[in-house]
Design a protein around this motif. Structure first.
Motif, PDB file in Angstrom:
ATOM      1  N   ARG A  91      -3.350  -3.680  10.021  1.00 31.40           N
ATOM      2  CA  ARG A  91      -3.876  -3.481  11.371  1.00 31.40           C
ATOM      3  C   ARG A  91      -2.703  -3.350  12.340  1.00 31.40           C
ATOM      4  NH1 ARG A  91      -5.329  -8.772  10.024  1.00 31.40           N
ATOM      5  NH2 ARG A  91      -4.115 -10.380  11.133  1.00 31.40           N
ATOM      6  N   PRO A  92      -2.906  -2.670  13.453  1.00 31.01           N
ATOM      7  CA  PRO A  92      -1.828  -2.513  14.440  1.00 31.01           C
ATOM      8  C   PRO A  92      -1.351  -3.873  14.955  1.00 31.01           C
ATOM      9  CG  PRO A  92      -3.583  -0.951  14.874  1.00 31.01           C
ATOM     10  CD  PRO A  92      -4.100  -1.900  13.824  1.00 31.01           C
ATOM     11  N   GLY A  93      -0.035  -3.983  15.133  1.00 33.21           N
ATOM     12  CA  GLY A  93       0.568  -5.219  15.596  1.00 33.21           C
ATOM     13  C   GLY A  93       0.945  -6.170  14.468  1.00 33.21           C
ATOM     14  N   LEU A  94       0.532  -5.867  13.233  1.00 33.36           N
ATOM     15  CA  LEU A  94       0.853  -6.737  12.102  1.00 33.36           C
ATOM     16  C   LEU A  94       2.322  -6.575  11.735  1.00 33.36           C
ATOM     17  CD1 LEU A  94      -0.163  -8.684   9.859  1.00 33.36           C
ATOM     18  CD2 LEU A  94      -0.621  -6.643   8.471  1.00 33.36           C
ATOM     19  N   ARG A  95       2.976  -7.705  11.558  1.00 29.01           N
ATOM     20  CA  ARG A  95       4.380  -7.672  11.150  1.00 29.01           C
ATOM     21  C   ARG A  95       4.433  -7.450   9.645  1.00 29.01           C
ATOM     22  NH1 ARG A  95       8.732  -8.869  14.028  1.00 29.01           N
ATOM     23  NH2 ARG A  95      10.683  -9.378  12.971  1.00 29.01           N
ATOM     24  N   MET A  96       4.504  -6.188   9.273  1.00 28.41           N
ATOM     25  CA  MET A  96       4.497  -5.782   7.869  1.00 28.41           C
ATOM     26  C   MET A  96       5.561  -4.702   7.684  1.00 28.41           C
ATOM     27  SD  MET A  96       3.122  -5.978   4.775  1.00 28.41           S
ATOM     28  CE  MET A  96       1.547  -6.775   5.024  1.00 28.41           C
ATOM     29  N   PRO A  97       6.710  -5.045   7.106  1.00 26.80           N
ATOM     30  CA  PRO A  97       7.766  -4.037   6.935  1.00 26.80           C
ATOM     31  C   PRO A  97       7.283  -2.852   6.087  1.00 26.80           C
ATOM     32  CG  PRO A  97       8.621  -6.248   6.552  1.00 26.80           C
ATOM     33  CD  PRO A  97       7.128  -6.371   6.647  1.00 26.80           C
ATOM     34  N   ARG A  98       7.800  -1.695   6.415  1.00 24.84           N
ATOM     35  CA  ARG A  98       7.412  -0.480   5.688  1.00 24.84           C
ATOM     36  C   ARG A  98       7.809  -0.566   4.220  1.00 24.84           C
ATOM     37  NH1 ARG A  98      10.451   4.544   7.926  1.00 24.84           N
ATOM     38  NH2 ARG A  98      12.142   3.270   7.057  1.00 24.84           N
ATOM     39  N   ASP A  99       8.975  -1.139   3.938  1.00 25.90           N
ATOM     40  CA  ASP A  99       9.406  -1.251   2.547  1.00 25.90           C
ATOM     41  C   ASP A  99       8.451  -2.132   1.738  1.00 25.90           C
ATOM     42  OD1 ASP A  99      11.543   0.328   3.164  1.00 25.90           O
ATOM     43  OD2 ASP A  99      12.954  -1.355   3.424  1.00 25.90           O
ATOM     44  N   ARG A 100       7.883  -3.143   2.386  1.00 19.54           N
ATOM     45  CA  ARG A 100       6.934  -4.004   1.678  1.00 19.54           C
ATOM     46  C   ARG A 100       5.660  -3.247   1.345  1.00 19.54           C
ATOM     47  NH1 ARG A 100       4.616  -9.774   4.007  1.00 19.54           N
ATOM     48  NH2 ARG A 100       3.190 -10.207   2.274  1.00 19.54           N
ATOM     49  N   ARG A 151      -2.889   7.393   8.151  1.00 18.14           N
ATOM     50  CA  ARG A 151      -1.478   7.536   8.524  1.00 18.14           C
ATOM     51  C   ARG A 151      -1.085   6.260   9.261  1.00 18.14           C
ATOM     52  NH1 ARG A 151      -1.548  11.886  11.230  1.00 18.14           N
ATOM     53  NH2 ARG A 151      -0.621  13.317   9.719  1.00 18.14           N
ATOM     54  N   VAL A 152      -0.169   5.538   8.684  1.00 16.48           N
ATOM     55  CA  VAL A 152       0.303   4.290   9.274  1.00 16.48           C
ATOM     56  C   VAL A 152       1.648   4.554   9.938  1.00 16.48           C
ATOM     57  CG1 VAL A 152       0.900   1.888   8.838  1.00 16.48           C
ATOM     58  CG2 VAL A 152      -0.877   2.988   7.463  1.00 16.48           C
ATOM     59  N   LYS A 153       1.698   4.294  11.253  1.00 17.82           N
ATOM     60  CA  LYS A 153       2.929   4.530  12.011  1.00 17.82           C
ATOM     61  C   LYS A 153       3.585   3.192  12.321  1.00 17.82           C
ATOM     62  CE  LYS A 153       4.783   6.979  16.018  1.00 17.82           C
ATOM     63  NZ  LYS A 153       4.453   7.783  17.216  1.00 17.82           N
ATOM     64  N   ILE A 161       3.645  -2.634  12.354  1.00 16.17           N
ATOM     65  CA  ILE A 161       2.715  -1.503  12.356  1.00 16.17           C
ATOM     66  C   ILE A 161       2.331  -1.214  13.804  1.00 16.17           C
ATOM     67  CG2 ILE A 161       0.442  -0.692  11.625  1.00 16.17           C
ATOM     68  CD1 ILE A 161       0.705  -2.428   9.155  1.00 16.17           C
ATOM     69  N   GLN A 162       2.565   0.030  14.212  1.00 15.82           N
ATOM     70  CA  GLN A 162       2.286   0.425  15.593  1.00 15.82           C
ATOM     71  C   GLN A 162       0.872   0.979  15.760  1.00 15.82           C
ATOM     72  OE1 GLN A 162       5.216   3.111  17.159  1.00 15.82           O
ATOM     73  NE2 GLN A 162       4.288   3.194  19.209  1.00 15.82           N
ATOM     74  N   SER A 163       0.428   1.830  14.831  1.00 19.77           N
ATOM     75  CA  SER A 163      -0.915   2.411  14.928  1.00 19.77           C
ATOM     76  C   SER A 163      -1.369   2.875  13.545  1.00 19.77           C
ATOM     77  CB  SER A 163      -0.931   3.589  15.906  1.00 19.77           C
ATOM     78  OG  SER A 163      -0.085   4.635  15.430  1.00 19.77           O
ATOM     79  N   ILE A 164      -2.691   3.006  13.398  1.00 19.78           N
ATOM     80  CA  ILE A 164      -3.297   3.482  12.155  1.00 19.78           C
ATOM     81  C   ILE A 164      -4.290   4.577  12.510  1.00 19.78           C
ATOM     82  CG2 ILE A 164      -4.646   2.883  10.115  1.00 19.78           C
ATOM     83  CD1 ILE A 164      -3.704   0.021  10.402  1.00 19.78           C
ATOM     84  N   GLU A 165      -4.166   5.730  11.854  1.00 23.83           N
ATOM     85  CA  GLU A 165      -5.039   6.878  12.120  1.00 23.83           C
ATOM     86  C   GLU A 165      -5.794   7.268  10.850  1.00 23.83           C
ATOM     87  OE1 GLU A 165      -4.740  11.629  13.395  1.00 23.83           O
ATOM     88  OE2 GLU A 165      -2.947  10.353  13.365  1.00 23.83           O
ATOM     89  N   ASP A 166      -7.103   7.437  10.979  1.00 20.62           N
ATOM     90  CA  ASP A 166      -7.925   7.926   9.873  1.00 20.62           C
ATOM     91  C   ASP A 166      -7.746   9.432   9.779  1.00 20.62           C
ATOM     92  OD1 ASP A 166      -9.980   8.839   8.180  1.00 20.62           O
ATOM     93  OD2 ASP A 166     -11.247   7.123   8.669  1.00 20.62           O
ATOM     94  N   LEU A 167      -7.189   9.922   8.661  1.00 21.72           N
ATOM     95  CA  LEU A 167      -6.918  11.347   8.525  1.00 21.72           C
ATOM     96  C   LEU A 167      -8.189  12.173   8.390  1.00 21.72           C
ATOM     97  CD1 LEU A 167      -3.819  11.248   6.138  1.00 21.72           C
ATOM     98  CD2 LEU A 167      -3.866  11.525   8.628  1.00 21.72           C
ATOM     99  N   GLY A 168      -9.284  11.555   7.984  1.00 16.54           N
ATOM    100  CA  GLY A 168     -10.533  12.294   7.860  1.00 16.54           C
ATOM    101  C   GLY A 168     -11.169  12.589   9.196  1.00 16.54           C
ATOM    102  N   ARG A 171      -9.073   9.931  14.040  1.00 16.14           N
ATOM    103  CA  ARG A 171      -9.243   8.932  15.083  1.00 16.14           C
ATOM    104  C   ARG A 171      -8.500   7.672  14.693  1.00 16.14           C
ATOM    105  NH1 ARG A 171     -15.705   9.002  15.799  1.00 16.14           N
ATOM    106  NH2 ARG A 171     -15.230   7.313  17.279  1.00 16.14           N
ATOM    107  N   ARG A 172      -8.028   6.970  15.716  1.00 16.90           N
ATOM    108  CA  ARG A 172      -7.332   5.718  15.464  1.00 16.90           C
ATOM    109  C   ARG A 172      -8.343   4.622  15.103  1.00 16.90           C
ATOM    110  NH1 ARG A 172      -2.141   4.813  19.466  1.00 16.90           N
ATOM    111  NH2 ARG A 172      -1.040   6.777  18.931  1.00 16.90           N
ATOM    112  N   VAL A 173      -7.937   3.764  14.187  1.00 21.19           N
ATOM    113  CA  VAL A 173      -8.806   2.678  13.741  1.00 21.19           C
ATOM    114  C   VAL A 173      -8.101   1.351  13.974  1.00 21.19           C
ATOM    115  CG1 VAL A 173     -10.024   4.087  12.037  1.00 21.19           C
ATOM    116  CG2 VAL A 173      -7.927   2.887  11.381  1.00 21.19           C
TER     117      VAL A 173
END
Length: 263
Positions: A91-100, A151-153, A161-168, A171-173
């Protein structure tokens, strides 16, 4: 005689003979005897008993043959049985490194989209600070709706995690779940080394390969009289029935290990 009264002396031979008494049946005993010793009633009861024994023998033989066939063919175990962990929640704002996240996708058997695997495995594409995730396909080629393509930005540094977009829907989720990680697999091969490096691989083993402490622990918890009955513990059922009648509550735990297997 001194008293002056006349007396009559009767000899034993002159006593009147007592008529022999016939054994009288009480009405209740007479009815029960007429009912249970009636040839037609006995024939009916015998027929019912034979029919019950025949029906029990037939269904027992049918169930036994089906169970034997099920065990011999490995029904339900033709394909490996897989065990998965819980899905990963993002979810947006979660401290989750991209490498993880990339490590998690690798453990979940995802592959990079530019590798051209061509199978149903999930794929991911890393582009700058964004990570596109495409879930794996089911056996019919469809995608599980619980795991959409997203798409996780990530923010600067790739740690949050800054934002999450549903590619289908484009729209942002507020959140998304990634496919769970495979933690174990049970195959039909009995024991021995597999020569594979696949994570969490398990094998079915025979009874002789089970540790005695494990067998004793399972029997002590699930079915203490496992080696004394033929699959159904009738004594245990009677004991549980009596306890239920005395306590007024329905008591569980009367099924044996064999009955649990059939279920």
């Amino acid at each position: 005689m001194a008293s002056g009264a006349a007396s009559v002396k009767l000899s034993s031979g002159s006593m009147p003979a007592r008529a022999p008494q016939k054994h009288q049946l009480t009405p209740r005993r007479g009815i029960l005897r007429r009912v249970f010793f009636n040839p037609w009633v006995l024939a009916f009861l015998l027929s019912v008993a034979l029919m019950g024994i025949g029906a029990f023998t037939y269904f027992y033989s049918e169930a036994s043959s089906r169970l034997d066939a099920w065990l011999a063919d490995g029904h339900g175990q033709i394909n490996p049985t897989n065990f998965y962990a819980a899905p990963l929640l993002l979810r947006p704002g979660l401290r989750m490194p991209r490498d993880r996240v990339l490590e998690y996708l690798s453990r979940a058997s995802y592959a990079e989209a530019n590798k051209g695997t061509g199978d149903r495995r999930g794929q991911f594409l890393l582009a700058g600070h964004a990570l596109e995730i495409h879930p794996s396909r089911l056996s019919d080629g469809q995608v599980n709706p619980r795991f959409p393509s997203v798409r996780v930005k990530f923010g600067e540094g790739g740690r949050v995690i800054q934002s999450i977009e549903d590619l289908g829907s484009r729209r942002r989720v507020d959140e998304c779940r990634l496919e769970p990680e495979l933690i174990a697999t049970i195959t039909r091969q009995l024991g021995g080394a597999s020569g594979t490096t696949e994570r969490g691989l398990r094998y079915e083993v025979g009874y002789a390969q089970l540790p005695a402490n494990l067998v004793n622990a399972v029997i002590a918890i699930e079915d203490k009289r496992f080696f004394q009955h033929t699959g159904v513990d009738y004594l245990g059922l009677v004991r549980a029935l009596l306890r239920s009648l005395l306590s007024g509550e329905r008591l569980a735990g009367t099924s044996t290990i064999t009955q649990q297997l059939v279920k």
